[in-house]
Scaffold this motif. Structure first.
Motif, PDB file in Angstrom:
ATOM      1  N   CYS A   3       0.831  -1.206   0.000  1.00 50.77           N
ATOM      2  CA  CYS A   3       0.000   0.000   0.000  1.00 50.77           C
ATOM      3  C   CYS A   3       0.867   1.258   0.000  1.00 50.77           C
ATOM      4  O   CYS A   3       2.034   1.229   0.391  1.00 50.77           O
ATOM      5  N   ILE A   4       0.260   2.360  -0.417  1.00 51.10           N
ATOM      6  CA  ILE A   4       0.824   3.681  -0.190  1.00 51.10           C
ATOM      7  C   ILE A   4      -0.283   4.570   0.367  1.00 51.10           C
ATOM      8  O   ILE A   4      -1.470   4.288   0.177  1.00 51.10           O
ATOM      9  N   VAL A   5       0.125   5.630   1.065  1.00 50.07           N
ATOM     10  CA  VAL A   5      -0.828   6.579   1.644  1.00 50.07           C
ATOM     11  C   VAL A   5      -0.585   7.946   1.027  1.00 50.07           C
ATOM     12  O   VAL A   5       0.557   8.426   0.995  1.00 50.07           O
ATOM     13  N   LYS A  24      -1.010  -8.166   9.142  1.00 48.32           N
ATOM     14  CA  LYS A  24       0.280  -8.639   8.640  1.00 48.32           C
ATOM     15  C   LYS A  24       0.314  -8.735   7.119  1.00 48.32           C
ATOM     16  O   LYS A  24       1.390  -8.720   6.518  1.00 48.32           O
ATOM     17  N   ASP A  25      -0.856  -8.825   6.480  1.00 47.59           N
ATOM     18  CA  ASP A  25      -0.894  -8.942   5.017  1.00 47.59           C
ATOM     19  C   ASP A  25      -0.891  -7.595   4.307  1.00 47.59           C
ATOM     20  O   ASP A  25      -0.902  -7.539   3.083  1.00 47.59           O
ATOM     21  N   PHE A  26      -0.901  -6.491   5.061  1.00 51.75           N
ATOM     22  CA  PHE A  26      -0.900  -5.148   4.482  1.00 51.75           C
ATOM     23  C   PHE A  26       0.365  -4.409   4.909  1.00 51.75           C
ATOM     24  O   PHE A  26       0.604  -4.232   6.103  1.00 51.75           O
ATOM     25  N   SER A 109     -13.005  -2.505   6.783  1.00 51.24           N
ATOM     26  CA  SER A 109     -12.678  -2.209   5.395  1.00 51.24           C
ATOM     27  C   SER A 109     -11.564  -3.120   4.878  1.00 51.24           C
ATOM     28  O   SER A 109     -11.671  -3.683   3.779  1.00 51.24           O
ATOM     29  N   LEU A 110     -10.516  -3.293   5.681  1.00 48.21           N
ATOM     30  CA  LEU A 110      -9.402  -4.128   5.232  1.00 48.21           C
ATOM     31  C   LEU A 110      -9.773  -5.609   5.208  1.00 48.21           C
ATOM     32  O   LEU A 110      -9.320  -6.348   4.324  1.00 48.21           O
ATOM     33  N   LEU A 113     -11.683  -6.151   2.036  1.00 50.43           N
ATOM     34  CA  LEU A 113     -10.802  -6.145   0.875  1.00 50.43           C
ATOM     35  C   LEU A 113     -10.003  -7.435   0.782  1.00 50.43           C
ATOM     36  O   LEU A 113      -9.863  -8.011  -0.306  1.00 50.43           O
ATOM     37  N   ALA A 114      -9.484  -7.911   1.901  1.00 52.27           N
ATOM     38  CA  ALA A 114      -8.722  -9.160   1.913  1.00 52.27           C
ATOM     39  C   ALA A 114      -9.586 -10.334   1.474  1.00 52.27           C
ATOM     40  O   ALA A 114      -9.145 -11.206   0.715  1.00 52.27           O
ATOM     41  N   SER A 115     -10.829 -10.352   1.926  1.00 50.84           N
ATOM     42  CA  SER A 115     -11.756 -11.417   1.546  1.00 50.84           C
ATOM     43  C   SER A 115     -12.064 -11.374   0.058  1.00 50.84           C
ATOM     44  O   SER A 115     -12.118 -12.414  -0.617  1.00 50.84           O
ATOM     45  N   LEU A 116     -12.233 -10.178  -0.472  1.00 49.19           N
ATOM     46  CA  LEU A 116     -12.498 -10.009  -1.898  1.00 49.19           C
ATOM     47  C   LEU A 116     -11.337 -10.505  -2.738  1.00 49.19           C
ATOM     48  O   LEU A 116     -11.522 -11.198  -3.741  1.00 49.19           O
TER      49      LEU A 116
END
Length: 235
Positions: A3-5, A24-26, A109-110, A113-116
């Motif tokens: 990711c970036i912010v 841990k996955d982000f 939200s995360l 997204l991870a599930s998607l």
């Protein structure tokens, strides 16, 4: 997920980084105070997710999205509730978080997204092994379609989808370039740009920073050109 912010508020950037640390996955690779700085970074780097503020000086979040040919997933972060409807007109936008961002809302939200991403990975592109099969199956309009791997000329990222161009037709599949790259044999295919994977044997011509495959001119990123040249059977 890398990711970036992008936010002109340093405190907001720090908060998002701390919230991401619980997953841990982000991984937050970089942070930017302006969209223009981020565009320069994305010209030579690929990310899976962008946390993006809407209201920034000179260059808004919506302006930023429109500059990206193949945007990754984007979660908008803003103190303004009035742009949610406009935000979801962009296919790349997966959520809209209003500041101050509650931890429970951010986590939801995360997780969503991870599930998607896991769902897309398991359903959209499948084959028995990367090097051990001559075909893949892709999900197209609720049908599983078999594609012979040697017939693939190139694959292009198109937002939340990929376009698989074969020697006879094209298929639009809900997946990511990274997912199909993991399925294709590296002996035959090479990623030459953040939006393109090509079949090296299908190259007709190379000029400057582009290759010609069939009748399509495909860009080569500077970071990938040396590997392409190394892989070619040069005289």
């Amino acid at each position: 997920m890398n990711c970036i912010v992008i936010d002109d508020d340093a405190t907001a950037r720090l908060i998002i980084k701390k919230l991401c640390a619980d997953f841990k996955d982000f991984a937050v690779l970089e942070e930017f105070g302006s969209a223009i700085e981020a565009i320069k970074y994305l010209n030579s780097n690929e990310v899976d997710l962008i946390f993006l503020d809407i209201h920034m000086p000179t260059f808004s979040g919506f302006d930023f999205i429109q500059t990206l040919k193949s945007p990754p997933k984007i979660i908008l972060t803003t103190s303004d509730k009035n742009f949610a409807l406009q935000a979801f007109e962009y296919d790349c936008v997966v959520d809209y978080l209003v500041k101050p961002i509650a931890k429970t809302r951010f986590n939801k939200s995360l997780r969503k997204l991870a599930s998607l991403e896991k769902s897309v990975s398991s359903k959209s592109v499948t084959n028995s092994s990367k090097e051990g099969s001559d075909f893949i199956y892709v999900s197209v309009e609720r049908r599983l379609v078999k594609i012979n791997i040697p017939s693939i000329c190139f694959v292009e990222a198109k937002g939340d989808y990929i376009s698989i161009r074969t020697d006879s037709k094209s298929y639009i599949v809900h997946s990511t370039l990274k997912k199909i790259e993991d399925k294709l044999p590296s002996s035959l295919f090479l990623r030459i740009h953040r939006s393109f994977i090509i079949n090296i044997s299908e190259i007709v011509d190379i000029e400057d920073n582009s290759v010609l495959i069939q009748k399509s001119v495909i860009p080569i990123s500077r970071s990938n050109k040396s590997e392409l040249m190394r892989r070619l059977n040069l005289l």
